[in-house]
Design an enzyme around this catalytic site. Structure first.
Site, PDB file in Angstrom:
ATOM      1  N   GLU A  45       0.824  -1.215   0.000  1.00  0.00           N
ATOM      2  CA  GLU A  45       0.000   0.000   0.000  1.00  0.00           C
ATOM      3  C   GLU A  45       0.861   1.270   0.000  1.00  0.00           C
ATOM      4  OE1 GLU A  45      -3.533   1.953   2.816  1.00  0.00           O
ATOM      5  OE2 GLU A  45      -2.077   0.553   3.663  1.00  0.00           O
ATOM      6  N   LYS A 118     -10.408   2.620  -1.466  1.00  0.00           N
ATOM      7  CA  LYS A 118     -10.506   2.032  -0.131  1.00  0.00           C
ATOM      8  C   LYS A 118     -11.801   2.433   0.570  1.00  0.00           C
ATOM      9  CE  LYS A 118      -7.584   1.598   4.027  1.00  0.00           C
ATOM     10  NZ  LYS A 118      -6.236   1.944   4.550  1.00  0.00           N
ATOM     11  N   CYS A 155      -5.670  -2.640   2.928  1.00  0.00           N
ATOM     12  CA  CYS A 155      -5.297  -2.537   4.336  1.00  0.00           C
ATOM     13  C   CYS A 155      -6.480  -2.683   5.292  1.00  0.00           C
ATOM     14  CB  CYS A 155      -4.533  -1.247   4.578  1.00  0.00           C
ATOM     15  SG  CYS A 155      -3.507  -1.297   6.074  1.00  0.00           S
TER      16      CYS A 155
END
Length: 296
Positions: A45, A118, A155
């Site tokens: 990431e 995300k 993540c």
């Protein structure tokens, strides 16, 4: 009978403050993974620099760039086409007045297959992402690449079983999670490494798909409004098989190129026969649409 086979890879390295150095490192490791036979290669990431979310600083917004014409994405498109590999590319996206923690999926011919933003944005000491990122608006997506249908999330998304399930329900054959996670600045005794791994192993086993997680290593110090903040990223990038077993893993210090091969047709038969998708009861899951568990 021999099935449809794919070799996946997770990369792991320490980032510097210099974007060109980090992108060069990513390219070197992508080439190394290709040399080991990898077809789909995951970079960690926000690999272009330090994990800046330790601080709430206005100047860090200057690191964001628009999706279209992004220089690192363009470079990875050339690399993917040259090597014939799939590369998900994580980046800090600027979209007019919005900002996202995003990833572009580059197919093996260099084609940009689209964008995932995300969905779950954390906010806590050392991981103050809500200051920088809007919640993603793409929803969970599946990308049909040359080698497999893949689901890619980012993540903090990896802690939510609903995200993994949503991607596999849409046909994802492998899950990928680029990551930046390590120590907790407010609590030196807190180590989430094993918890982090077990949660994702559960996603693999519960959905009967392989899973690839790429994390960074190294110590990063960011100047904040309250003095310096420090995170030691714990690496431990890994690849899990379709029952959640770890088939390749890295340590907490060194650069790594992990690879593992899977027979997707064999896993598909196992997934269909295991019954976890046959026996689902979405009519009973409406409570998941609430925040507090009350009747929707």
């Amino acid at each position: 009978m021999e099935g449809r086979r794919v070799v996946v890879s997770a990369l792991q390295f320490a980032c510097t403050v210099d974007a060109s150095t980090n992108v060069n490192t990513a390219e070197r490791l992508v080439r190394a993974a290709h040399g080991k036979g990898a077809n789909i290669i995951l970079i960690q990431e926000l690999f272009e620099g330090y994990y800046f979310c330790q601080a709430q600083r206005e100047d860090f917004f200057q690191q964001a760039k628009p999706y279209k014409g992004h220089p690192t994405i363009l470079r990875m498109q050339k690399l993917a086409k040259e090597l014939g590999v799939v590369i998900p590319v994580s980046f800090f996206e600027e979209a007019n007045n919005a900002h996202y923690n995003s990833i572009a999926i580059i197919d093996a011919d260099g084609t940009d297959l689209g964008l995932y933003r995300k969905s779950h944005i954390p906010d806590g000491p050392g991981y103050q992402e809500k200051f920088y990122f809007n919640p993603g608006d793409t929803g969970f997506k599946v990308f049909e690449t040359k080698f497999a249908k893949i689901g890619v999330a980012i993540c903090w998304d990896q802690w939510f079983p609903e995200a993994a399930r949503a991607m596999v329900l849409q046909g994802a054959e492998i899950l990928f999670y680029p990551t930046a996670i390590g120590s907790e600045p407010q609590d030196t005794g807190l180590d989430s490494r094993d918890h982090w791994k077990r949660v994702m192993q559960g996603h693999a086993g519960a959905n009967v798909v392989p899973l690839v997680a790429s994390n960074r290593v190294g110590k990063e110090i960011i100047e904040t409004e309250h003095g310096n903040s420090e995170i030691t990223f714990y690496g431990n990038s890994f690849i899990a098989g379709s029952t959640g077993e770890i088939v390749a893993s890295a340590d907490d210090k060194k650069e790594a190129v992990l690879v593992a091969e899977f027979d997707l047709d064999k896993i598909k038969i196992k997934r269909h026969s295991w019954g976890v998708f046959r026996d689902r009861r979405p009519d009973l899951y409406k409570v998941l649409l609430t925040l507090d568990g009350s009747s929707p």
